[in-house]
Design an enzyme around this catalytic site. Structure first.
Site, short mmCIF file in Angstrom:
data_model
loop_
_atom_site.label_atom_id
_atom_site.label_comp_id
_atom_site.label_asym_id
_atom_site.label_seq_id
_atom_site.Cartn_x
_atom_site.Cartn_y
_atom_site.Cartn_z
N TYR A 1 138.38 1.55 62.18
CA TYR A 1 137.85 0.43 63.72
C TYR A 1 136.11 0.19 63.64
O TYR A 1 135.99 -0.84 63.89
CB TYR A 1 138.13 0.85 64.83
CG TYR A 1 137.80 1.07 65.93
CD1 TYR A 1 138.33 -0.52 66.61
CD2 TYR A 1 137.10 1.95 66.97
CE1 TYR A 1 138.09 -0.64 68.52
CE2 TYR A 1 136.53 1.11 68.43
CZ TYR A 1 137.63 0.65 68.96
OH TYR A 1 137.43 -0.30 70.23
N PHE B 1 150.41 -5.89 71.50
CA PHE B 1 150.23 -5.00 70.57
C PHE B 1 150.58 -3.54 71.79
O PHE B 1 150.91 -2.83 71.77
CB PHE B 1 149.77 -4.89 69.54
CG PHE B 1 149.52 -3.39 68.78
CD1 PHE B 1 150.70 -2.52 68.27
CD2 PHE B 1 148.22 -2.94 68.07
CE1 PHE B 1 150.19 -1.85 67.94
CE2 PHE B 1 147.92 -2.09 67.58
CZ PHE B 1 149.32 -0.81 66.89
N ASP C 1 147.46 -12.50 73.89
CA ASP C 1 147.97 -11.42 73.66
C ASP C 1 148.37 -11.00 72.75
O ASP C 1 149.09 -12.46 73.27
CB ASP C 1 147.88 -10.75 74.53
CG ASP C 1 147.69 -9.35 74.61
OD1 ASP C 1 146.34 -8.79 75.18
OD2 ASP C 1 148.14 -8.00 74.08
N GLY D 1 148.71 -4.56 74.95
CA GLY D 1 149.14 -5.07 76.05
C GLY D 1 149.91 -4.83 76.68
O GLY D 1 151.43 -5.28 76.07
N TYR E 1 126.93 -16.39 62.48
CA TYR E 1 127.18 -17.56 63.19
C TYR E 1 125.66 -18.46 64.25
O TYR E 1 125.43 -19.15 64.83
CB TYR E 1 128.79 -17.36 63.59
CG TYR E 1 129.67 -17.35 63.33
CD1 TYR E 1 130.38 -16.30 62.71
CD2 TYR E 1 131.07 -19.12 63.18
CE1 TYR E 1 131.38 -17.38 61.36
CE2 TYR E 1 131.09 -19.50 62.54
CZ TYR E 1 132.19 -18.41 61.97
OH TYR E 1 132.86 -19.08 60.78
N GLY F 1 145.65 -6.73 77.82
CA GLY F 1 145.31 -5.03 77.93
C GLY F 1 145.11 -4.60 79.14
O GLY F 1 144.72 -4.81 80.25
N LYS G 1 141.63 -5.71 60.19
CA LYS G 1 142.46 -7.99 59.93
C LYS G 1 141.82 -8.02 61.63
O LYS G 1 140.96 -9.52 61.75
CB LYS G 1 143.42 -8.29 59.72
CG LYS G 1 144.06 -7.97 58.27
CD LYS G 1 145.37 -8.72 58.23
CE LYS G 1 145.03 -8.78 56.43
NZ LYS G 1 146.79 -9.21 56.75
N ASP H 1 148.63 -14.23 67.88
CA ASP H 1 147.38 -13.40 66.73
C ASP H 1 146.55 -13.85 66.88
O ASP H 1 145.96 -15.08 65.69
CB ASP H 1 148.61 -13.18 65.49
CG ASP H 1 147.66 -11.52 65.19
OD1 ASP H 1 146.29 -11.52 65.85
OD2 ASP H 1 148.54 -10.09 65.50
P1 NAD Z 1 143.97 -2.25 75.25
O1 NAD Z 1 144.75 -1.94 73.64
O2 NAD Z 1 144.15 -1.74 76.33
O3 NAD Z 1 143.80 -3.65 74.87
C1 NAD Z 1 143.75 -4.26 73.90
C2 NAD Z 1 143.93 -5.63 73.97
O4 NAD Z 1 144.36 -6.45 72.68
C3 NAD Z 1 146.35 -5.27 74.10
O5 NAD Z 1 146.52 -6.35 75.01
C4 NAD Z 1 146.44 -5.52 72.82
O6 NAD Z 1 148.02 -6.23 73.13
C5 NAD Z 1 145.28 -7.33 72.63
N1 NAD Z 1 145.41 -7.33 71.18
C6 NAD Z 1 146.08 -5.77 69.94
N2 NAD Z 1 145.55 -6.98 68.78
C7 NAD Z 1 146.16 -8.08 68.87
C8 NAD Z 1 145.89 -9.16 67.88
N3 NAD Z 1 145.88 -9.28 67.07
N4 NAD Z 1 146.10 -10.35 68.67
C9 NAD Z 1 146.08 -10.65 69.81
N5 NAD Z 1 145.96 -9.25 70.56
C10 NAD Z 1 145.38 -8.52 69.85
O7 NAD Z 1 142.18 -1.89 74.76
P2 NAD Z 1 141.23 -1.63 75.60
O8 NAD Z 1 140.61 -0.18 75.87
O9 NAD Z 1 141.19 -2.56 76.61
O10 NAD Z 1 140.34 -2.25 74.65
C11 NAD Z 1 139.46 -4.31 74.63
C12 NAD Z 1 138.96 -4.32 74.06
O11 NAD Z 1 137.55 -3.56 74.71
C13 NAD Z 1 139.04 -3.69 72.29
O12 NAD Z 1 138.26 -4.70 71.99
C14 NAD Z 1 137.82 -2.16 72.11
O13 NAD Z 1 138.00 -2.45 71.27
C15 NAD Z 1 136.68 -3.20 73.78
N6 NAD Z 1 136.44 -1.20 73.87
C16 NAD Z 1 137.02 -0.51 74.83
C17 NAD Z 1 136.62 0.73 75.49
C18 NAD Z 1 137.54 1.55 76.24
O14 NAD Z 1 136.13 2.59 75.96
N7 NAD Z 1 138.27 0.84 76.58
C19 NAD Z 1 135.25 0.45 74.44
C20 NAD Z 1 134.46 0.38 73.75
C21 NAD Z 1 135.18 -0.71 73.05
#
Ligand code: NAD
Ligand code: UDP
Length: 310
Positions: free
Chosen positions: A143, A34, A31, A36, A157, A10, A89, A56
């Protein structure tokens, strides 16, 4: 070290994989693709320090690692609301699976939590001690509550099983490799401006956010993971606060062109204001963001210019 990065293909995950490989670690990027994309990590595929695993995170996995960064979860409101039950989930079962793995192999485990745990905050700026103001049955709850429950699991944990946790609360972060159709405000505005379309400001645009450039955030991740004084939660973000109207105007100014601002309805439960109190990160990590919004936006605009061919 051998380090697992869930959500590694991602936006944030791929930058983290780059950094960890650069620091000499072996990286396993997990990954389900979804939100990414392989293109985000394509340049790492031939590197013997790097391994890609399609999996997943709601399903358990057995693997030998020294550290885990749990980033798997869609982060943009349209994406996390697309299948809200799956989002919860992913957060909850993903946390249980990462924590179970960490417990088994005695790995340090990092949770990418979020400023969304503060909901529509009534305390401003938000310190880590604030418990938040979240609507548990609204559109954003899948979320927000998923991430809140994940934090609960991390701390249980830690208390019950002595798992070595690190929990960060990330505030809005932007930069290259966001998806063009991501739905988050920075990518929406830049892509709209590059295409000469009008910029969609939701509501009157007086709501605020604080935007951190991705390189600053990743530096904070690595410093936080390396220290032994605090398990968190720790805010990481840029305290510079802007209204969405200011962001729209700045984007139009930097991209150039004839785009105007149009107003669309404000989504339900959209937080009015958000700004991190980063005193803890400053004190413990000697960390604060270095990239000004204007400079980070320029780099992000150049990335999207190549993406959309504008
Ligand atoms: P993103 O959507 O680009 O990345 C999320 C990644 O997780 C993607 O590659 C997606 O394919 C993968 N993914 C989703 N569901 C999955 C699953 N069930 N199993 C395996 N892979 C799965 O978003 P991001 O901005 O890179 O965010 C990354 C993390 O940081 C997230 O947990 C998000 O909640 C957290 N976060 C991001 C921000 C931001 O501003 N970018 C802010 C707060 C928190
Ligand atoms: N927003 C906007 N126009 C857009 C996308 C988002 O005005 O095209 C607003 C949105 O209503 C919110 C802010 O920008 O007030 C940040 O939205 P984003 O989805 O990026 O992140 P979050 O709300 O999760 O902080």
């Amino acid at each position: 070290m051998r380090i697992l990065v869930t959500g590694g293909a991602g936006f944030l995950g791929s930058h983290l994989c780059d950094r960890l490989v650069k620091d000499g670690h072996e990286v396993i990027c997990l990954d389900n693709f979804f939100t990414g994309r392989k293109v985000n990590i394509a340049h790492l595929l031939g590197n013997p320090q790097f391994e890609l695993l399609r999996h997943d995170i709601i399903d358990p996995l057995k693997i030998e690692v020294d550290q885990i960064y749990n980033l798997a979860c869609p982060a943009s409101p349209p994406h996390y609301q697309y299948n809200p039950i799956k989002t919860t989930k992913t957060s909850v079962m993903g946390a249980i699976n990462c924590l179970g793995l960490a417990k088994r192999v005695k790995a340090r485990v990092f949770q990418a939590s979020t400023s969304e745990v503060y909901g529509d905050p009534q305390v401003h700026p938000q310190p880590e001690s604030y418990w938040g103001h979240v609507n548990p049955v609204g559109r954003r709850a899948c979320y927000d509550e998923g991430k809140r429950c994940a934090e609960t699991l991390f701390f249980d944990y830690h208390r019950e099983n002595k798992v070595d946790i690190r929990v960060v609360r990330i505030f809005n972060t932007y930069g290259p490799r966001m998806l063009a159709n991501d739905g988050r405000v920075v990518s929406n505005f830049i892509v709209q401006a590059l295409k000469g379309e009008d910029l969609t400001v939701y509501g009157d645009g007086s709501q605020t956010r604080s935007f951190c450039f991705v390189d600053d955030l990743i530096e904070g991740f690595v410093r936080f993971m390396a220290q032994n004084e605090s398990v968190g939660p720790m805010n990481l973000g840029n305290p510079g606060e802007f209204t969405m109207l200011q962001l729209a105007e700045l984007t139009i100014q930097l991209v150039g062109g004839a785009s105007k601002i149009v107003h669309k309805p404000l989504p339900p439960d959209d937080p009015r204001q958000r700004r991190p109190d980063i005193a803890l990160a400053k004190k413990l990590l000697n960390w604060e963001p270095r990239v000004r919004l204007e400079d980070g936006l320029r780099q992000t605009i150049e990335y999207f210019r190549r993406q959309v061919g504008a």
